[in-house]
Write an enzyme that holds these catalytic residues in place. Sequence first.
Site, PDB file in Angstrom:
ATOM      1  N   CYS A 221      -0.213  -1.044  11.337  1.00 50.14           N
ATOM      2  CA  CYS A 221       1.093  -1.623  11.681  1.00 50.14           C
ATOM      3  C   CYS A 221       0.961  -2.647  12.800  1.00 50.14           C
ATOM      4  O   CYS A 221       1.634  -3.685  12.794  1.00 50.14           O
ATOM      5  CB  CYS A 221       2.072  -0.530  12.094  1.00 50.14           C
ATOM      6  SG  CYS A 221       2.338   0.715  10.834  1.00 50.14           S
TER       7      CYS A 221
HETATM    8  C1  BEZ Z   1      -1.335   2.609  10.467  1.00 47.91           C
HETATM    9  O1  BEZ Z   1      -0.572   1.732  10.762  1.00 47.91           O
HETATM   10  O2  BEZ Z   1      -2.529   2.512  10.724  1.00 47.91           O
HETATM   11  C2  BEZ Z   1      -0.856   3.834   9.768  1.00 47.91           C
HETATM   12  C3  BEZ Z   1       0.422   4.311  10.013  1.00 47.91           C
HETATM   13  C4  BEZ Z   1       0.863   5.456   9.357  1.00 47.91           C
HETATM   14  C5  BEZ Z   1       0.048   6.093   8.457  1.00 47.91           C
HETATM   15  C6  BEZ Z   1      -1.240   5.604   8.202  1.00 47.91           C
HETATM   16  C7  BEZ Z   1      -1.675   4.457   8.853  1.00 47.91           C
END
Ligand code: BEZ
Length: 218
Positions: free
Chosen positions: A45
Amino acid sequence: MSLRINDVAPDFSAETTQGTIRFHDWIGDGWAILFSHPKDFTPVCTTELGYMAGIEDKFASRNCKIIGLSIDPVENHARWAKDIEETQGHLPRYPMIGDTDLAVAKLYNMLPAEESGSSEGRTAATNATVRSVFVIGPDKRIKLMMTYPMTTGRNFDEILRALDSMQLTAKYKVATPVNWKQGEDVIIAGSVSDEEARTLFPQGWEAPKPYLRIVRYP
Ligand code: BEZ
């Protein structure tokens, strides 16, 4: 009910990092992109929202606003924005919705299916928005929807490319072929007869098949 292309994008009020907004009023007369991410302070994210911050001016030059969303509170979004700038080199200046009561997430089907299907409700893993993107036109209708899983970061250049296509095809009676990019040849829409095409495209076109009429970018 699930949303479909051409549906009116549901309107809502929400808290954002830039104050309370009424979605349709916020969109105004232009285009808009509403995109959700699973959780603040997570790695994929962070890269996604940083990239969007870096290309926000490209959306603005296309008369398109962008707005992020997760179920984290706006205070977290604001703190996280500093990490995004530090690690990705771009500070998000677009608003981010703090959808703490999941109201918008439910309205836009941004939550994954519950794994157990039981009535016990959501787990921590399913109580987070997936990576959804909605492109909304000036008529407030949904023009494009896409959903990516938690572990796969999106390609936001593709959203820019698709936006170019949608804005062009809203203006001219054309469609864009596979992997089309701005400036490349386009296809005369199937709804246009050859007779009408002769008026609309007096420069002429190439037609390797009668249904495949290729014309220079208008
Ligand atoms: C991420 O942004 O890395 C992420 C967020 C939630 C679940 C899996 C990955």
